[in-house]
Design a protein around this motif. Structure first.
Motif, PDB file in Angstrom:
ATOM      1  N   LEU A  87      -6.291  -1.419   7.273  1.00 42.85           N
ATOM      2  CA  LEU A  87      -5.199  -2.224   7.825  1.00 42.85           C
ATOM      3  C   LEU A  87      -4.779  -1.701   9.199  1.00 42.85           C
ATOM      4  CD1 LEU A  87      -2.093  -3.498   5.889  1.00 42.85           C
ATOM      5  CD2 LEU A  87      -1.817  -2.431   8.119  1.00 42.85           C
ATOM      6  N   GLU A  88      -4.582  -0.389   9.301  1.00 48.93           N
ATOM      7  CA  GLU A  88      -4.143   0.182  10.578  1.00 48.93           C
ATOM      8  C   GLU A  88      -5.226   0.019  11.644  1.00 48.93           C
ATOM      9  OE1 GLU A  88      -1.215   0.704  10.878  1.00 48.93           O
ATOM     10  OE2 GLU A  88      -0.395   1.299   8.949  1.00 48.93           O
ATOM     11  N   HIS A  89      -6.484   0.036  11.216  1.00 49.51           N
ATOM     12  CA  HIS A  89      -7.580  -0.216  12.153  1.00 49.51           C
ATOM     13  C   HIS A  89      -7.494  -1.643  12.691  1.00 49.51           C
ATOM     14  CE1 HIS A  89     -11.484   0.204  13.997  1.00 49.51           C
ATOM     15  NE2 HIS A  89     -11.971  -0.828  13.317  1.00 49.51           N
ATOM     16  N   ALA A  90      -7.180  -2.578  11.827  1.00 50.00           N
ATOM     17  CA  ALA A  90      -7.100  -3.988  12.218  1.00 50.00           C
ATOM     18  C   ALA A  90      -5.991  -4.236  13.228  1.00 50.00           C
ATOM     19  CB  ALA A  90      -6.895  -4.865  10.986  1.00 50.00           C
ATOM     20  N   VAL A  91      -4.891  -3.488  13.111  1.00 51.09           N
ATOM     21  CA  VAL A  91      -3.755  -3.711  14.018  1.00 51.09           C
ATOM     22  C   VAL A  91      -3.775  -2.749  15.207  1.00 51.09           C
ATOM     23  CG1 VAL A  91      -2.331  -4.636  12.155  1.00 51.09           C
ATOM     24  CG2 VAL A  91      -2.191  -2.192  12.701  1.00 51.09           C
ATOM     25  N   GLY A  92      -4.799  -1.894  15.273  1.00 53.51           N
ATOM     26  CA  GLY A  92      -4.935  -1.009  16.434  1.00 53.51           C
ATOM     27  C   GLY A  92      -4.112   0.257  16.385  1.00 53.51           C
ATOM     28  N   LEU A 126       0.830  -1.206   0.000  1.00 57.66           N
ATOM     29  CA  LEU A 126       0.000   0.000   0.000  1.00 57.66           C
ATOM     30  C   LEU A 126       0.867   1.259   0.000  1.00 57.66           C
ATOM     31  CD1 LEU A 126      -2.729  -1.184   2.520  1.00 57.66           C
ATOM     32  CD2 LEU A 126      -3.072  -0.733   0.085  1.00 57.66           C
ATOM     33  N   ASN A 127       1.946   1.213   0.755  1.00 60.38           N
ATOM     34  CA  ASN A 127       2.848   2.365   0.774  1.00 60.38           C
ATOM     35  C   ASN A 127       3.503   2.580  -0.592  1.00 60.38           C
ATOM     36  OD1 ASN A 127       2.454   3.293   3.407  1.00 60.38           O
ATOM     37  ND2 ASN A 127       3.897   1.798   4.257  1.00 60.38           N
ATOM     38  N   VAL A 137      -7.318  11.431   4.674  1.00 64.73           N
ATOM     39  CA  VAL A 137      -6.734  11.685   3.358  1.00 64.73           C
ATOM     40  C   VAL A 137      -7.613  11.089   2.271  1.00 64.73           C
ATOM     41  CG1 VAL A 137      -4.771  11.229   1.831  1.00 64.73           C
ATOM     42  CG2 VAL A 137      -4.370  11.844   4.231  1.00 64.73           C
ATOM     43  N   ALA A 138      -8.102   9.867   2.496  1.00 58.83           N
ATOM     44  CA  ALA A 138      -8.958   9.199   1.509  1.00 58.83           C
ATOM     45  C   ALA A 138     -10.226  10.001   1.251  1.00 58.83           C
ATOM     46  CB  ALA A 138      -9.292   7.793   1.985  1.00 58.83           C
ATOM     47  N   ILE A 139     -10.848  10.510   2.335  1.00 54.77           N
ATOM     48  CA  ILE A 139     -12.065  11.309   2.200  1.00 54.77           C
ATOM     49  C   ILE A 139     -11.780  12.593   1.432  1.00 54.77           C
ATOM     50  CG2 ILE A 139     -13.675  12.765   3.497  1.00 54.77           C
ATOM     51  CD1 ILE A 139     -14.609  10.036   3.791  1.00 54.77           C
ATOM     52  N   GLU A 140     -10.660  13.241   1.760  1.00 55.73           N
ATOM     53  CA  GLU A 140     -10.300  14.503   1.099  1.00 55.73           C
ATOM     54  C   GLU A 140     -10.073  14.286  -0.391  1.00 55.73           C
ATOM     55  OE1 GLU A 140      -6.852  17.979   1.454  1.00 55.73           O
ATOM     56  OE2 GLU A 140      -7.184  16.553   3.100  1.00 55.73           O
ATOM     57  N   LEU A 141      -9.478  13.133  -0.730  1.00 54.40           N
ATOM     58  CA  LEU A 141      -9.195  12.843  -2.135  1.00 54.40           C
ATOM     59  C   LEU A 141     -10.451  12.469  -2.915  1.00 54.40           C
ATOM     60  CD1 LEU A 141      -5.914  10.764  -1.708  1.00 54.40           C
ATOM     61  CD2 LEU A 141      -6.106  13.020  -2.799  1.00 54.40           C
ATOM     62  N   SER A 175      -6.933   7.257  -3.715  1.00 59.24           N
ATOM     63  CA  SER A 175      -7.799   7.240  -2.526  1.00 59.24           C
ATOM     64  C   SER A 175      -8.033   5.829  -1.995  1.00 59.24           C
ATOM     65  CB  SER A 175      -9.141   7.904  -2.835  1.00 59.24           C
ATOM     66  OG  SER A 175      -9.831   7.193  -3.858  1.00 59.24           O
ATOM     67  N   MET A 176      -8.121   4.843  -2.888  1.00 57.49           N
ATOM     68  CA  MET A 176      -8.378   3.472  -2.442  1.00 57.49           C
ATOM     69  C   MET A 176      -7.182   2.881  -1.718  1.00 57.49           C
ATOM     70  SD  MET A 176     -11.469   2.934  -2.961  1.00 57.49           S
ATOM     71  CE  MET A 176     -11.586   1.180  -2.628  1.00 57.49           C
ATOM     72  N   ALA A 177      -5.984   3.327  -2.072  1.00 54.76           N
ATOM     73  CA  ALA A 177      -4.801   2.880  -1.347  1.00 54.76           C
ATOM     74  C   ALA A 177      -4.831   3.430   0.075  1.00 54.76           C
ATOM     75  CB  ALA A 177      -3.533   3.324  -2.072  1.00 54.76           C
ATOM     76  N   TRP A 178      -5.182   4.710   0.212  1.00 55.50           N
ATOM     77  CA  TRP A 178      -5.292   5.318   1.541  1.00 55.50           C
ATOM     78  C   TRP A 178      -6.403   4.648   2.355  1.00 55.50           C
ATOM     79  CZ3 TRP A 178      -1.764   8.289   3.693  1.00 55.50           C
ATOM     80  CH2 TRP A 178      -0.918   9.055   2.899  1.00 55.50           C
ATOM     81  N   TYR A 179      -7.514   4.373   1.693  1.00 55.59           N
ATOM     82  CA  TYR A 179      -8.641   3.715   2.375  1.00 55.59           C
ATOM     83  C   TYR A 179      -8.244   2.343   2.896  1.00 55.59           C
ATOM     84  CZ  TYR A 179     -12.832   0.731   2.522  1.00 55.59           C
ATOM     85  OH  TYR A 179     -13.794  -0.179   2.889  1.00 55.59           O
ATOM     86  N   ASN A 180      -7.592   1.541   2.067  1.00 53.05           N
ATOM     87  CA  ASN A 180      -7.177   0.205   2.504  1.00 53.05           C
ATOM     88  C   ASN A 180      -6.087   0.267   3.557  1.00 53.05           C
ATOM     89  OD1 ASN A 180      -8.496  -2.201   0.945  1.00 53.05           O
ATOM     90  ND2 ASN A 180      -8.274  -0.552  -0.575  1.00 53.05           N
TER      91      ASN A 180
END
Length: 402
Positions: free
Chosen positions: A61-66, A41-42, A77-81, A52-57
């Protein structure tokens, strides 16, 4: 999953186009390979910071790992894009729900539903917001629509079960969980939710027991299942099983004081009077207004031969009671263990049936202790078919065992 990942890797990761790399990163994420997914993703973001979809995913991912800080940055960033993708708007809305920002959540979810009125995740999340504001019927309507659109979407069915429960549509709540369990047979919480419904609203002990045993099978340390199993076996007078489960409950959470009285009762049944004394004493500390707990401490001491300590405690209890009342006369008989005339006389006049019958048990326990076996048996026979109180269980076990 592994085969698909291997196919991408066989083609060469370095030559993947952006669309293929995004798919590859999602596959890695779904396989739990979070670090590798993040790398991909990076790379996408380095190639095109407007993806935007890369930022969204990345946010997913970061949500899953806390990693909440990076998650929040990525989703903003995804929303802004691109604020026209329903999945991005819906995830942003669900994050607002987690933070109890209901108005903000509703704004994002409403925008998602305007773009796609049939997006089931947004429908389910909006239903939760409506439910929190007390609009249960509207929440149910939204969830009905979500389930109709995607019958296999488990979260909508789980939420609909909870809304139906709140609306007292108990059978519908159970039916949704039936389907949820069919879809996800290895999720322990579904069985626990259904067991609660079966116990509380249908008195379906057999069905509830089957569900709770499935929870235990899936997670032998599920505390809530152990509590329910202890209580269920206790209520059904499977006292040996109840005792074992209460031990497991208290082993996990020694501070769980609701287990103290049942353990005192069950240890008394087992003839472990030093243990019954301990647990009844702990229960009495938590509920000093209930003199019967202190009374059972005194009874335990008496069975252990600690007569002076027992008599001292009997006297302490008597000082808290009104002279001449039924409970006073019964406990005075327990303390003096001489004539039972006044105790029986007041018991026969007592109009509070529950109080009268519970107090009869203590008469029987003293009769048993002083070897007046026939009188003890008569008392226990009187009480054993009653249910719902500690004393009735003790009388039953005195005759039938554990």
């Amino acid at each position: 999953m592994d085969t698909l990942i291997s196919d991408f890797e066989a083609r060469g990761i370095d030559i993947l186009d952006d669309e293929s790399r995004l798919i590859y990163s999602v596959l890695l994420y779904n396989a739990g390979q979070y670090d590798e997914s993040r790398i991909q993703l990076n790379k996408l973001i380095e190639n095109n910071r407007s993806n935007s979809m890369a930022w969204y995913n990345l946010a997913l991912l970061e949500h899953a790992v806390g990693n909440t800080e990076m998650r929040d940055f990525a989703i903003e960033v995804a929303i802004e894009l691109d604020d026209s993708k329903v999945e991005i708007l819906t995830f942003r809305g669900t994050l607002a729900i987690e933070n109890s920002n209901w108005e903000e959540a509703a704004t994002y979810l409403q925008r998602a539903l305007e773009i796609n009125p049939e997006y089931v995740e947004a429908l389910s999340a909006m239903a939760w917001i409506k439910a929190k504001s007390g609009q249960l019927d509207l929440a149910l309507t939204l969830l009905d629509k979500a389930v109709k659109l995607d019958p296999g979407y488990v979260y909508a069915r789980v939420d609909r079960s909870r809304i139906n429960l709140a609306l007292r549509n108990y059978k519908n709540a159970e039916l949704d969980l039936d389907k949820v369990i069919e879809l996800e047979p290895d999720v322990q919480w579904h069985y626990l939710d259904r067991a609660r419904i079966r116990l509380r609203y249908f008195l379906d002990y057999e069905g509830a027991l089957a569900d709770l045993e499935n929870v235990e099978r899936l997670d032998s340390d599920n505390f809530f299942a152990l509590v329910y199993l202890a209580g269920l076996h206790d209520e059904q007078r499977r006292f040996s099983k109840a005792r074992n489960y209460y031990f497991r409950v208290i082993e996990q959470r020694p501070e769980y004081f609701w287990a103290y009285m049942p353990l005192g009762k069950l240890e008394w049944m087992a003839g472990e009077y030093s243990e019954s004394e301990k647990w009844f004493a702990k229960a009495a500390e938590q509920n000093p207004e209930d003199y019967t707990l202190q009374l059972m401490v005194a009874m335990s001491k008496f069975r252990l031969g600690k007569t002076n300590e027992a008599d001292e405690l009997f006297q302490q209890i008597l000082q808290t009671l009104e002279i001449g009342k039924t409970e006073y006369e019964v406990i005075r008989f327990c303390a003096e263990r001489k004539s039972d005339y006044y105790a029986i006389s007041t018991l026969n006049k007592e109009t509070d049936e529950s109080l009268r019958e519970r107090l009869w048990y203590y008469m029987g326990a003293i009769y048993e202790s002083v070897n007046n076996t026939s009188a003890a048996i008569a008392v226990y026979e009187r009480l054993k078919m009653r249910t719902g109180k500690m004393e009735y269980d003790l009388a039953w076990a005195a005759l039938e065992g554990m």
